[in-house]
Design a protein around this motif. Sequence first.
Motif, PDB file in Angstrom:
ATOM      1  N   PRO A  83       0.808  -1.228   0.000  1.00  0.00           N
ATOM      2  CA  PRO A  83       0.000   0.000   0.000  1.00  0.00           C
ATOM      3  C   PRO A  83       0.838   1.275   0.000  1.00  0.00           C
ATOM      4  O   PRO A  83       0.504   2.246  -0.687  1.00  0.00           O
ATOM      5  N   ARG A  84       1.916   1.282   0.766  1.00  0.00           N
ATOM      6  CA  ARG A  84       2.791   2.464   0.794  1.00  0.00           C
ATOM      7  C   ARG A  84       3.486   2.663  -0.556  1.00  0.00           C
ATOM      8  O   ARG A  84       3.749   3.795  -0.967  1.00  0.00           O
ATOM      9  N   SER A  85       3.794   1.571  -1.241  1.00  0.00           N
ATOM     10  CA  SER A  85       4.423   1.684  -2.549  1.00  0.00           C
ATOM     11  C   SER A  85       3.461   2.305  -3.559  1.00  0.00           C
ATOM     12  O   SER A  85       3.853   3.139  -4.379  1.00  0.00           O
ATOM     13  N   VAL A  86       2.199   1.899  -3.499  1.00  0.00           N
ATOM     14  CA  VAL A  86       1.185   2.463  -4.398  1.00  0.00           C
ATOM     15  C   VAL A  86       1.030   3.959  -4.128  1.00  0.00           C
ATOM     16  O   VAL A  86       0.965   4.772  -5.066  1.00  0.00           O
ATOM     17  N   GLN A  87       0.990   4.333  -2.856  1.00  0.00           N
ATOM     18  CA  GLN A  87       0.896   5.754  -2.494  1.00  0.00           C
ATOM     19  C   GLN A  87       2.111   6.535  -3.002  1.00  0.00           C
ATOM     20  O   GLN A  87       1.980   7.624  -3.563  1.00  0.00           O
ATOM     21  N   ALA A  88       3.287   5.969  -2.770  1.00  0.00           N
ATOM     22  CA  ALA A  88       4.518   6.650  -3.170  1.00  0.00           C
ATOM     23  C   ALA A  88       4.594   6.813  -4.682  1.00  0.00           C
ATOM     24  O   ALA A  88       4.969   7.880  -5.192  1.00  0.00           O
ATOM     25  N   ALA A  89       4.251   5.754  -5.413  1.00  0.00           N
ATOM     26  CA  ALA A  89       4.286   5.824  -6.872  1.00  0.00           C
ATOM     27  C   ALA A  89       3.305   6.858  -7.390  1.00  0.00           C
ATOM     28  O   ALA A  89       3.610   7.616  -8.330  1.00  0.00           O
ATOM     29  N   ASN A  90       2.116   6.917  -6.791  1.00  0.00           N
ATOM     30  CA  ASN A  90       1.121   7.906  -7.193  1.00  0.00           C
ATOM     31  C   ASN A  90       1.658   9.325  -7.018  1.00  0.00           C
ATOM     32  O   ASN A  90       1.485  10.193  -7.897  1.00  0.00           O
ATOM     33  N   LYS A  91       2.350   9.562  -5.894  1.00  0.00           N
ATOM     34  CA  LYS A  91       2.938  10.889  -5.655  1.00  0.00           C
ATOM     35  C   LYS A  91       4.025  11.193  -6.676  1.00  0.00           C
ATOM     36  O   LYS A  91       4.059  12.287  -7.264  1.00  0.00           O
ATOM     37  N   LEU A  92       4.917  10.236  -6.893  1.00  0.00           N
ATOM     38  CA  LEU A  92       6.045  10.466  -7.796  1.00  0.00           C
ATOM     39  C   LEU A  92       5.569  10.740  -9.226  1.00  0.00           C
ATOM     40  O   LEU A  92       6.096  11.621  -9.907  1.00  0.00           O
ATOM     41  N   ILE A  93       4.571   9.985  -9.668  1.00  0.00           N
ATOM     42  CA  ILE A  93       4.108  10.113 -11.052  1.00  0.00           C
ATOM     43  C   ILE A  93       3.205  11.326 -11.237  1.00  0.00           C
ATOM     44  O   ILE A  93       3.368  12.101 -12.189  1.00  0.00           O
ATOM     45  N   ASN A  94       2.255  11.527 -10.315  1.00  0.00           N
ATOM     46  CA  ASN A  94       1.208  12.532 -10.529  1.00  0.00           C
ATOM     47  C   ASN A  94       1.464  13.877  -9.864  1.00  0.00           C
ATOM     48  O   ASN A  94       0.873  14.877 -10.272  1.00  0.00           O
ATOM     49  N   ARG A  95       2.311  13.909  -8.845  1.00  0.00           N
ATOM     50  CA  ARG A  95       2.631  15.185  -8.200  1.00  0.00           C
ATOM     51  C   ARG A  95       4.036  15.663  -8.531  1.00  0.00           C
ATOM     52  O   ARG A  95       4.255  16.838  -8.828  1.00  0.00           O
ATOM     53  N   ASP A  96       5.001  14.734  -8.478  1.00  0.00           N
ATOM     54  CA  ASP A  96       6.382  15.116  -8.798  1.00  0.00           C
ATOM     55  C   ASP A  96       6.651  15.040 -10.302  1.00  0.00           C
ATOM     56  O   ASP A  96       7.665  15.575 -10.771  1.00  0.00           O
ATOM     57  N   HIS A  97       5.777  14.355 -11.037  1.00  0.00           N
ATOM     58  CA  HIS A  97       5.873  14.265 -12.495  1.00  0.00           C
ATOM     59  C   HIS A  97       7.247  13.763 -12.960  1.00  0.00           C
ATOM     60  O   HIS A  97       7.915  14.384 -13.776  1.00  0.00           O
ATOM     61  N   VAL A  98       7.633  12.603 -12.417  1.00  0.00           N
ATOM     62  CA  VAL A  98       8.949  12.071 -12.742  1.00  0.00           C
ATOM     63  C   VAL A  98       9.005  11.587 -14.193  1.00  0.00           C
ATOM     64  O   VAL A  98       8.001  11.161 -14.776  1.00  0.00           O
ATOM     65  N   PHE A  99      10.188  11.639 -14.759  1.00  0.00           N
ATOM     66  CA  PHE A  99      10.446  11.170 -16.121  1.00  0.00           C
ATOM     67  C   PHE A  99      10.525   9.647 -16.160  1.00  0.00           C
ATOM     68  O   PHE A  99       9.902   8.985 -17.001  1.00  0.00           O
TER      69      PHE A  99
END
Length: 387
Positions: A83-99
């Motif tokens: 669950p924490r990985s899903v949360q973290a990935a969501n932040k990285l992709i949708n808020r931090d907009h990682v490449f």
Amino acid sequence: MIKSILAMALALAVPAAAAEPTQGVSGSEIAIGTYTDLSGVSAMWGVNNSNSWRMVFDQVNADGGINGRKIRYIVEDNQYQVPRSVQAANKLINRDHVFIMVANAGTPMNNAVMPDQIAKGIANIFPLTSARSMYEPLNHLKFGLGSSYYDQVRAGLKYFIGQRGKKRICTMAQDTDFGRDITDGVRDQLKAQDMALTGATLHRPTDTDFSASVARMHDAGCDLLVLGTIVRDSVQIIGAVRKTGWNVDMMGAAAAYDEAVSGVPGEVTDGFYAMTPMLFVAETATDPKVKAFSAGYRKEFGKEPNFAAQIGFTGAEVVALALKKAGKNLTAESFISSLEAIKDYQDIFGSPAISFSPTKHQGSNQSFLCVVKHGRWQPVEAEPLGY
């Protein structure tokens, strides 16, 4: 004729649509993200591995960046939980907009996150797991760095059967995607050699009492235990075996190849074997490049680099090389093409050569067999093994 000329003139007068911007890439920056274990059961892997990625990227930035861009590296703690990985990935992709995402930790975590991640066009590069699903089935956005757990146990098992005469093979593995990769490798290698599995146990990553499981394997008459374990459960199973006085050979995969396993007080883990895609050499290095890596790591983080740190350093160096070769016009496609063009890359640690292609997204499938002697890992064979 007049209508045709007029239509052409209008077409030329309308500016071409601007190309879609590449997420995580600006004129001055490349955003790269990682979710890894910074405070959970495998933190000794996640912390040291992400430290090395950061160290390489910091040096890249200090040297002026890559084709005019600096790397912004963002690391999130997943505590080795889905669950924490899903949360973290969501932040990285949708808020931090990682490449891209690199060194994401954990087999079940990557397997849970990757479908949505790949659907959004964000590549998953060199995750901190050696599961086959990190590069299979082939997908242009999935890359593994070295040999898989599956490759490792097949190569190691082939050696123990052929060179050590082992006949009664048993597995003690986590009841997770990671553990299943180990047991799949064992079963397939036994099938290839016309043999059958003698016994098997499964456990949760949080289990701590293995006395009953060890007793079952002892009663089954196993002469080799293949462990699908990481660090803590490796030490606990080895300790439980030693406590009974049972003199049986045990072999793990790269997840158990750690100084926290080899350095247990009282040399409890002496004689334990593990397969690894690269050898841990920083501690006794004489090569100037390895010595410089170790010194830089100590200076920045105040401790010696471990095996996970070496993996991180190699992975980050390969990514930096691919980013550079992708050129100024950096897109997901140009980066992937540059990564696929890397051939026979040799890291500073003497690992098997790393190569990719459009149809091969696993850097290497060879691995070394090592054993714990007097509290330290030592190679059994000088050359890497395959199957």
